[in-house]
Design an enzyme around this catalytic site. Structure first.
Site, short mmCIF file in Angstrom:
data_model
loop_
_atom_site.label_atom_id
_atom_site.label_comp_id
_atom_site.label_asym_id
_atom_site.label_seq_id
_atom_site.Cartn_x
_atom_site.Cartn_y
_atom_site.Cartn_z
N SER A 18 -28.32 -22.93 24.79
CA SER A 18 -28.60 -23.98 25.78
C SER A 18 -28.19 -23.53 27.18
CB SER A 18 -27.89 -25.29 25.40
OG SER A 18 -26.50 -25.19 25.59
N ASN A 19 -27.18 -22.69 27.27
CA ASN A 19 -26.78 -22.19 28.59
C ASN A 19 -27.74 -21.12 29.11
OD1 ASN A 19 -24.14 -23.52 29.52
ND2 ASN A 19 -23.82 -23.14 27.34
N MET A 99 -19.13 -14.53 21.41
CA MET A 99 -17.89 -14.88 20.72
C MET A 99 -17.06 -13.66 20.30
SD MET A 99 -18.23 -18.07 21.11
CE MET A 99 -16.90 -18.82 20.17
N ILE A 101 -14.53 -10.36 21.63
CA ILE A 101 -13.77 -9.76 22.73
C ILE A 101 -14.55 -8.54 23.22
CG2 ILE A 101 -11.66 -8.48 23.28
CD1 ILE A 101 -10.18 -10.29 21.33
N LEU A 102 -14.57 -8.35 24.52
CA LEU A 102 -15.27 -7.19 25.09
C LEU A 102 -14.25 -6.09 25.36
CD1 LEU A 102 -17.58 -9.33 27.30
CD2 LEU A 102 -18.39 -7.75 25.54
N ASN A 116 -17.78 -14.85 32.03
CA ASN A 116 -17.82 -15.52 30.73
C ASN A 116 -17.67 -17.03 30.93
OD1 ASN A 116 -17.62 -15.75 27.78
ND2 ASN A 116 -15.48 -16.27 28.12
N HIS A 118 -16.57 -20.55 29.27
CA HIS A 118 -15.72 -21.03 28.18
C HIS A 118 -15.46 -22.52 28.35
CE1 HIS A 118 -12.97 -20.85 24.87
NE2 HIS A 118 -12.00 -21.36 25.61
N ASP A 158 -11.08 -15.13 26.73
CA ASP A 158 -11.21 -16.37 27.50
C ASP A 158 -10.17 -16.48 28.63
OD1 ASP A 158 -13.35 -17.12 25.86
OD2 ASP A 158 -12.00 -18.01 24.39
C1 GAR Z 1 -20.73 -22.91 25.00
O1 GAR Z 1 -20.06 -24.13 24.83
C2 GAR Z 1 -19.79 -21.87 25.56
O2 GAR Z 1 -18.90 -22.37 26.49
C3 GAR Z 1 -19.10 -21.41 24.29
O3 GAR Z 1 -20.14 -21.30 23.36
C4 GAR Z 1 -21.09 -22.33 23.64
C5 GAR Z 1 -22.49 -21.73 23.63
O4 GAR Z 1 -23.45 -22.74 23.72
N1 GAR Z 1 -18.42 -20.15 24.50
C6 GAR Z 1 -17.20 -19.91 24.01
O5 GAR Z 1 -16.59 -20.70 23.31
C7 GAR Z 1 -16.62 -18.55 24.39
N2 GAR Z 1 -15.29 -18.44 23.93
P1 GAR Z 1 -24.98 -22.37 23.89
O6 GAR Z 1 -25.30 -21.31 22.85
O7 GAR Z 1 -25.72 -23.65 23.66
O8 GAR Z 1 -25.16 -21.86 25.29
#
Ligand code: GAR
Length: 204
Positions: A18-19, A99, A101-102, A116, A118, A158
């Site tokens: 979604s992002n 998800m 670590i880089l 990133n 978060h 994060d």
């Molecule tokens: C988002 O909420 C993002 O902040 C989180 O994964 C989701 C991805 O949503 N990332 C983390 O938790 C990183 N530690 P999406 O696939 O719908 O964009």
């Protein structure tokens, strides 16, 4: 990067995407002068990859388990990731639902050019299910707000200097689903503003 050139973005994503979609929509609206040139995932079945393919955006995917099954190591995965991303010549790498670590050599190659997203305030609720962790803490009366952030990618999970932060209050009695929906809505706006800031573009 010359300010007049359309920026090249590589998105690392392993979730619903979604992002990624928020970035693509912002580009379509003319809010970002950018192009997503590659989407990389450590989950080959990630919906984010389907969203990319539907737009004709190049994708690359490999799991850590695939690498290990072929006798490789975590370091080999990091080399593959770094070389794959570098070959796309990004101005900015955006982790949006990544998800893992880089590690090196990614950090050394893209330091200062990788951010990133978060779903927590700086220093709070790192790792998986940060929204659920915050909601549980609110049920225990420990907090009444959480938030979303975009930060520079560093070795720690994060963590890293915040680029943009938005607090999100947790309403009394709010369900986890309702909070999750509001957090994602906040992320979609914040991520676009953070990308514009990193690219030195005015937000339109
Ligand atoms: C988002 O909420 C993002 O902040 C989180 O994964 C989701 C991805 O949503 N990332 C983390 O938790 C990183 N530690 P999406 O696939 O719908 O964009």
């Amino acid at each position: 990067m010359p300010p007049s050139r359309t920026a090249r973005l590589v998105v690392l994503a392993a979730g619903q995407g979604s992002n990624l979609q928020a970035i693509l929509d912002a580009i379509d609206r003319g809010q970002l002068d950018a192009r997503v040139v590659l989407v990389v995932s450590h989950r080959p079945d990630a919906l984010a990859l389907e969203r990319a393919r539907a737009r004709g955006i190049a994708t690359a995917a490999q799991t850590l388990a695939d690498v290990r099954a072929q006798g490789g190591t975590r370091a080999d995965f990091d080399v593959w990731l770094t070389q794959t991303v570098a070959a796309a010549h990004p101005d900015l790498v955006v982790c949006a639902g990544w998800m893992l670590i880089l590690g090196e050599p990614f950090l050394g190659t893209f330091s200062g050019r990788a951010i990133n997203l978060h779903p927590a305030l700086p220093g709070a609720f790192i790792g998986k299910d940060a929204i659920g962790q915050a909601w549980q803490a609110a049920q225990r009366g420990e907090i009444s707000r959480t938030g979303v952030m975009v930060h520079e990618v560093v070795a720690a999970l994060d963590a890293g200097a915040p680029v943009a932060v938005e607090p999100v209050p947790i309403a009394p009695g709010e369900t986890l689903d309702a909070l999750t929906a509001r957090m994602h809505a906040a992320e979609h706006g914040l991520l676009v503003r953070a990308i514009a800031a990193k690219l030195g573009q005015p937000i339109r």
